[in-house]
Write a protein that holds these residues in place. Structure first.
Motif, PDB file in Angstrom:
ATOM      1  N   ALA A 243       0.714  -1.245   0.004  1.00 49.69           N
ATOM      2  CA  ALA A 243       0.137   0.187  -0.117  1.00 49.69           C
ATOM      3  C   ALA A 243       1.021   1.208   0.101  1.00 49.69           C
ATOM      4  N   LEU A 244       1.974   1.182   0.438  1.00 51.50           N
ATOM      5  CA  LEU A 244       3.070   2.292   0.784  1.00 51.50           C
ATOM      6  C   LEU A 244       3.584   2.576  -0.604  1.00 51.50           C
ATOM      7  N   GLY A 245       3.925   1.369  -1.433  1.00 53.39           N
ATOM      8  CA  GLY A 245       4.685   1.582  -2.643  1.00 53.39           C
ATOM      9  C   GLY A 245       6.045   1.591  -2.245  1.00 53.39           C
ATOM     10  N   THR A 246       6.739   2.673  -1.811  1.00 58.37           N
ATOM     11  CA  THR A 246       8.040   2.898  -1.311  1.00 58.37           C
ATOM     12  C   THR A 246       8.296   2.898   0.411  1.00 58.37           C
ATOM     13  N   CYS A 247       9.060   1.953   0.813  1.00 57.49           N
ATOM     14  CA  CYS A 247       9.338   1.918   2.131  1.00 57.49           C
ATOM     15  C   CYS A 247      10.482   1.302   2.349  1.00 57.49           C
ATOM     16  N   THR A 248      11.389   1.732   3.571  1.00 61.00           N
ATOM     17  CA  THR A 248      12.767   1.354   3.898  1.00 61.00           C
ATOM     18  C   THR A 248      12.503   0.846   5.039  1.00 61.00           C
ATOM     19  N   VAL A 249      13.184  -0.677   5.159  1.00 64.88           N
ATOM     20  CA  VAL A 249      13.129  -1.315   6.402  1.00 64.88           C
ATOM     21  C   VAL A 249      13.974  -0.663   7.514  1.00 64.88           C
ATOM     22  N   SER A 250      15.176  -0.470   6.721  1.00 62.23           N
ATOM     23  CA  SER A 250      16.211   0.190   7.592  1.00 62.23           C
ATOM     24  C   SER A 250      15.976   1.211   8.433  1.00 62.23           C
ATOM     25  N   ALA A 251      14.748   2.021   7.838  1.00 60.85           N
ATOM     26  CA  ALA A 251      14.297   3.239   8.635  1.00 60.85           C
ATOM     27  C   ALA A 251      13.702   3.065   9.748  1.00 60.85           C
ATOM     28  N   ILE A 252      13.220   1.729   9.817  1.00 60.51           N
ATOM     29  CA  ILE A 252      12.355   1.336  11.054  1.00 60.51           C
ATOM     30  C   ILE A 252      13.330   1.432  12.306  1.00 60.51           C
ATOM     31  N   SER A 253      12.558   2.013  13.262  1.00 59.02           N
ATOM     32  CA  SER A 253      13.381   2.370  14.681  1.00 59.02           C
ATOM     33  C   SER A 253      13.941   0.947  15.178  1.00 59.02           C
ATOM     34  N   GLY A 254      15.453   1.178  15.580  1.00 58.34           N
ATOM     35  CA  GLY A 254      15.823   0.063  16.075  1.00 58.34           C
ATOM     36  C   GLY A 254      16.252  -1.167  15.356  1.00 58.34           C
TER      37      GLY A 254
END
Length: 360
Positions: A243-254
């Motif tokens: 649904a987001l299209g572009t997302c970065t896993v490394s940007a998740i906190s922790g």
């Protein structure tokens, strides 16, 4: 006691003494004996004794003929039209038979009610049980299109328009578990990688226990946080990432607590296409307009009263001058009531035969 009183007790009772108590009979006979003695001494006029206890009835004056100003006299005392009567004397056997008959009638009525309730329950068990119109979700993280424009994101507190993709997760609110919604972007901002410290935690989806020091993904909704195993979390987040299209896993906190291999495997799991992507975000059925709902109100279609029909579909009802909508819950239907689930997750009770609701 005087001699004439003792002699009077042997005399038969008069008609007006029938039904009196022993004391009243003795008193009446004493009065009669005293009156007889007074009459013998000449102290009581003849006929006086028979007139005692009687009330003189005053005859109403006849209306003069041809007198236009005639007014009847007003009654000064209140007179009741009821006649005094004594309760009938019922012997013990008659009273016992009446009680037994009443007890038998009550037992028969109770047995009939129990039998009718049992028949209704058996009919409800034998009736086919189709699936609910809205099946209970088995996934802890749900992605779907908003059915109405009344929901609100619990992170940014902005409204979610109808048809817009939203992410739902259960949270404890107002003393119960409710499904709260967020924008996909807001939900992604609430994710965090954490480490199990006690070894007592469990995965929210699989209920598996975390090992001490095991890495996990934490998701938050309102005041609730849920922890998931990394492989399960990657599968649950696929629709969100889609649904987001572009997302970065490394940007998740922790994300720094994960090893390079764990981070790479998690990114691969999230990036994999979801086989049920079309089912996760279904096509939204628009809510009927007020004019369309009012047209269907004329027919007032409802399940028959006294029968468990397991009806399903959308319904509308009037409440506080407004039109409300919901979906029927077939499994909850009874012979007298239907139940509908609202968009907010509340349950509405609808009485069969009521004029305030109808099926769409």
């Amino acid at each position: 006691k005087p001699r004439h009183f003792r002699e009077a007790r042997t005399e038969p009772m008069s008609e007006y003494m029938v039904g009196l108590s022993e004391y009243e009979v003795a008193r009446k006979r004493t009065i009669e004996a005293n009156e007889a003695k007074l009459f013998e001494l000449g102290l009581l006029r003849a006929g006086r004794a028979s007139q005692l206890g009687t009330k003189k009835v005053k005859k109403a004056k006849a209306r003069p003929v041809g007198d236009p100003d005639y007014m009847p006299e007003k009654r000064t005392t209140r007179v009741s039209g009821l006649k005094r009567g004594r309760p009938a004397v019922v012997d013990e056997s008659t009273q016992r038979s009446r009680e037994e008959r009443n007890r038998g009638e009550r037992a028969a009525a109770h047995a009939e009610r129990v039998a009718s309730v049992a028949e209704e329950r058996v009919a409800a068990l034998d009736a086919p049980k189709p699936a609910d119109d809205e099946p209970t979700p088995t996934r802890c993280i749900i992605v779907e299109g908003a059915k109405t424009g009344r929901s609100k994101c619990r992170r940014c507190m902005e409204a979610i328009s109808a048809g817009e993709t939203r992410v739902g997760m259960e949270s404890w609110m107002v003393g119960r578990q409710v499904l709260v919604w967020q924008h996909p972007k807001c939900f992604w901002q609430g994710l965090a990688f954490t480490e199990e410290g006690s070894g007592r935690g469990r995965c929210k989806q699989t209920k598996e226990v975390f090992a001490v020091g095991e890495h996990r993904l934490s998701a938050s909704a309102h005041t609730t946080s849920a922890n998931f195993k990394l492989n399960v979390a990657a599968e649950l987040l696929r629709p969100v990432a889609s649904a987001l299209g572009t997302c970065t896993v490394s940007a998740i906190s922790g994300a720094g607590v994960l090893s390079a291999a764990e981070l790479k495997a998690f990114e691969a799991g999230v990036a994999s296409p979801a086989p049920d992507a079309q089912a996760v975000v279904p096509e939204v059925t628009p809510t009927p307009t007020a004019s369309e709902a009012l047209e269907l109100e004329r027919d007032r279609k409802q399940p028959a009263e006294g029968v468990v029909a397991r009806a399903s579909g959308r319904v509308a009802w009037r409440w506080a001058g407004a039109l409300c909508y919901g979906h029927l819950l077939p499994k909850s239907e009874t012979a007298t009531h239907c139940y509908a689930r609202t968009a907010k997750g509340n349950t509405k009770t609808l009485t069969k035969g009521g004029v305030y609701w109808w099926m769409l």
